[in-house]
Design a protein around this motif. Sequence first.
Motif, PDB file in Angstrom:
ATOM      1  N   ILE A  11       0.718  -1.367  -0.052  1.00  0.00           N
ATOM      2  CA  ILE A  11      -0.063  -0.129   0.105  1.00  0.00           C
ATOM      3  C   ILE A  11       0.952   1.349  -0.030  1.00  0.00           C
ATOM      4  CG2 ILE A  11      -1.522   1.269   1.413  1.00  0.00           C
ATOM      5  CD1 ILE A  11      -2.867  -1.314   2.298  1.00  0.00           C
ATOM      6  N   ILE A  12       1.807   1.139   0.847  1.00  0.00           N
ATOM      7  CA  ILE A  12       2.696   2.260   0.826  1.00  0.00           C
ATOM      8  C   ILE A  12       3.489   2.483  -0.516  1.00  0.00           C
ATOM      9  CG2 ILE A  12       4.818   3.203   1.859  1.00  0.00           C
ATOM     10  CD1 ILE A  12       3.946   1.720   4.418  1.00  0.00           C
ATOM     11  N   THR A  13       3.937   1.481  -1.219  1.00  0.00           N
ATOM     12  CA  THR A  13       4.634   1.782  -2.306  1.00  0.00           C
ATOM     13  C   THR A  13       3.727   2.157  -3.436  1.00  0.00           C
ATOM     14  OG1 THR A  13       6.284  -0.062  -1.801  1.00  0.00           O
ATOM     15  CG2 THR A  13       5.847   0.266  -4.041  1.00  0.00           C
ATOM     16  N   ALA A  14       2.337   1.630  -3.530  1.00  0.00           N
ATOM     17  CA  ALA A  14       1.419   1.929  -4.446  1.00  0.00           C
ATOM     18  C   ALA A  14       0.956   3.340  -4.506  1.00  0.00           C
ATOM     19  CB  ALA A  14       0.315   0.923  -4.630  1.00  0.00           C
ATOM     20  N   THR A  15       0.792   3.766  -3.037  1.00  0.00           N
ATOM     21  CA  THR A  15       0.652   5.077  -2.966  1.00  0.00           C
ATOM     22  C   THR A  15       1.305   6.186  -3.310  1.00  0.00           C
ATOM     23  OG1 THR A  15      -0.949   4.479  -1.094  1.00  0.00           O
ATOM     24  CG2 THR A  15      -0.614   6.838  -1.245  1.00  0.00           C
ATOM     25  N   GLU A  17       3.812   5.680  -5.480  1.00  0.00           N
ATOM     26  CA  GLU A  17       3.854   5.868  -7.126  1.00  0.00           C
ATOM     27  C   GLU A  17       2.787   6.560  -7.476  1.00  0.00           C
ATOM     28  OE1 GLU A  17       4.096   1.558  -8.211  1.00  0.00           O
ATOM     29  OE2 GLU A  17       6.369   1.619  -7.398  1.00  0.00           O
ATOM     30  N   ALA A  18       1.535   6.215  -7.148  1.00  0.00           N
ATOM     31  CA  ALA A  18       0.319   7.076  -7.722  1.00  0.00           C
ATOM     32  C   ALA A  18       0.346   8.518  -7.513  1.00  0.00           C
ATOM     33  CB  ALA A  18      -1.086   6.435  -7.216  1.00  0.00           C
ATOM     34  N   ALA A  19       0.794   8.852  -6.329  1.00  0.00           N
ATOM     35  CA  ALA A  19       0.727  10.204  -5.926  1.00  0.00           C
ATOM     36  C   ALA A  19       1.994  11.123  -6.583  1.00  0.00           C
ATOM     37  CB  ALA A  19       0.955  10.340  -4.126  1.00  0.00           C
ATOM     38  N   GLY A  20       3.120  10.138  -6.965  1.00  0.00           N
ATOM     39  CA  GLY A  20       4.364  10.766  -7.819  1.00  0.00           C
ATOM     40  C   GLY A  20       3.763  10.909  -8.912  1.00  0.00           C
ATOM     41  N   ALA A  21       3.011  10.175  -9.541  1.00  0.00           N
ATOM     42  CA  ALA A  21       2.599  10.349 -11.149  1.00  0.00           C
ATOM     43  C   ALA A  21       1.505  11.393 -11.329  1.00  0.00           C
ATOM     44  CB  ALA A  21       2.039   9.034 -11.559  1.00  0.00           C
ATOM     45  N   PRO A  23      -0.378  13.921  -8.043  1.00  0.00           N
ATOM     46  CA  PRO A  23      -0.623  14.330  -6.798  1.00  0.00           C
ATOM     47  C   PRO A  23      -2.288  14.123  -6.485  1.00  0.00           C
ATOM     48  CG  PRO A  23       0.968  15.708  -7.701  1.00  0.00           C
ATOM     49  CD  PRO A  23       0.289  14.991  -8.745  1.00  0.00           C
ATOM     50  N   ALA A  24      -3.165  14.457  -7.533  1.00  0.00           N
ATOM     51  CA  ALA A  24      -4.746  14.483  -7.286  1.00  0.00           C
ATOM     52  C   ALA A  24      -4.944  13.104  -6.967  1.00  0.00           C
ATOM     53  CB  ALA A  24      -5.256  15.098  -8.661  1.00  0.00           C
ATOM     54  N   LYS A  25      -4.184  12.003  -7.290  1.00  0.00           N
ATOM     55  CA  LYS A  25      -4.524  10.776  -6.722  1.00  0.00           C
ATOM     56  C   LYS A  25      -4.319  10.453  -5.240  1.00  0.00           C
ATOM     57  CE  LYS A  25      -4.081   8.489 -11.397  1.00  0.00           C
ATOM     58  NZ  LYS A  25      -3.429   7.633 -12.061  1.00  0.00           N
ATOM     59  N   ALA A  26      -3.793  11.146  -4.512  1.00  0.00           N
ATOM     60  CA  ALA A  26      -3.538  11.088  -3.107  1.00  0.00           C
ATOM     61  C   ALA A  26      -4.509  11.771  -2.550  1.00  0.00           C
ATOM     62  CB  ALA A  26      -2.167  11.916  -2.658  1.00  0.00           C
ATOM     63  N   ARG A  27      -5.707  12.498  -2.990  1.00  0.00           N
ATOM     64  CA  ARG A  27      -6.570  13.173  -2.182  1.00  0.00           C
ATOM     65  C   ARG A  27      -7.832  12.122  -2.181  1.00  0.00           C
ATOM     66  NH1 ARG A  27      -4.425  16.967  -5.666  1.00  0.00           N
ATOM     67  NH2 ARG A  27      -3.242  18.563  -4.512  1.00  0.00           N
TER      68      ARG A  27
END
Length: 170
Positions: A11-15, A17-21, A23-27
């Motif tokens: 989960i930490i890795t996937a989050t 990676e997604a937020a790095g690509a 940042p809106a995916k982290a919200r």
Amino acid sequence: MTTSVTHLSGIITATAEAAGADPAKARVVFEASATGHDAVASTVTLGRYQVEVDEPPQLGGEGKAPNPVEYYLASLLSCQIVTWRFWAEKLGIAVDEITARAEGDLDVQGFFGLDENVRAGFQEVRVVVTVGGPEAPERYRELQDAVDKHCPVLDLTQNATPVVTRVELA
């Protein structure tokens, strides 16, 4: 424990990676709704779950469920446990067991408007986290520092969060 640690690591890795690509995916948006019943009780819907909320008799309720500030303590403690687990994994700190307890001082003069100089909320909350594992005490203090910095519910208490309330007439 290995399966849950592997799951957290994923989960930490996937989050990250997604937020790095993007940042809106982290919200994330969390929602709740409540319906009042009885004197001061309510049923709160949280996604597919429902919880009951009430007050003790001395505050006008029937004492059939925890009250809102008890739910706050539960939210704080459970968020602490989650944050300890995530940050232990992220920092590579072994945690074999973890428990937490909290108590808060509330002066109801603020709630009832008896003294406008008294806060309506807790005057102080004390949290005790008991952690066990093979690490040196300094590592657990490092972990506590990370948790104190990153626990969302603790952040809600320590920092002002804008809340916009709109009243709709039925």
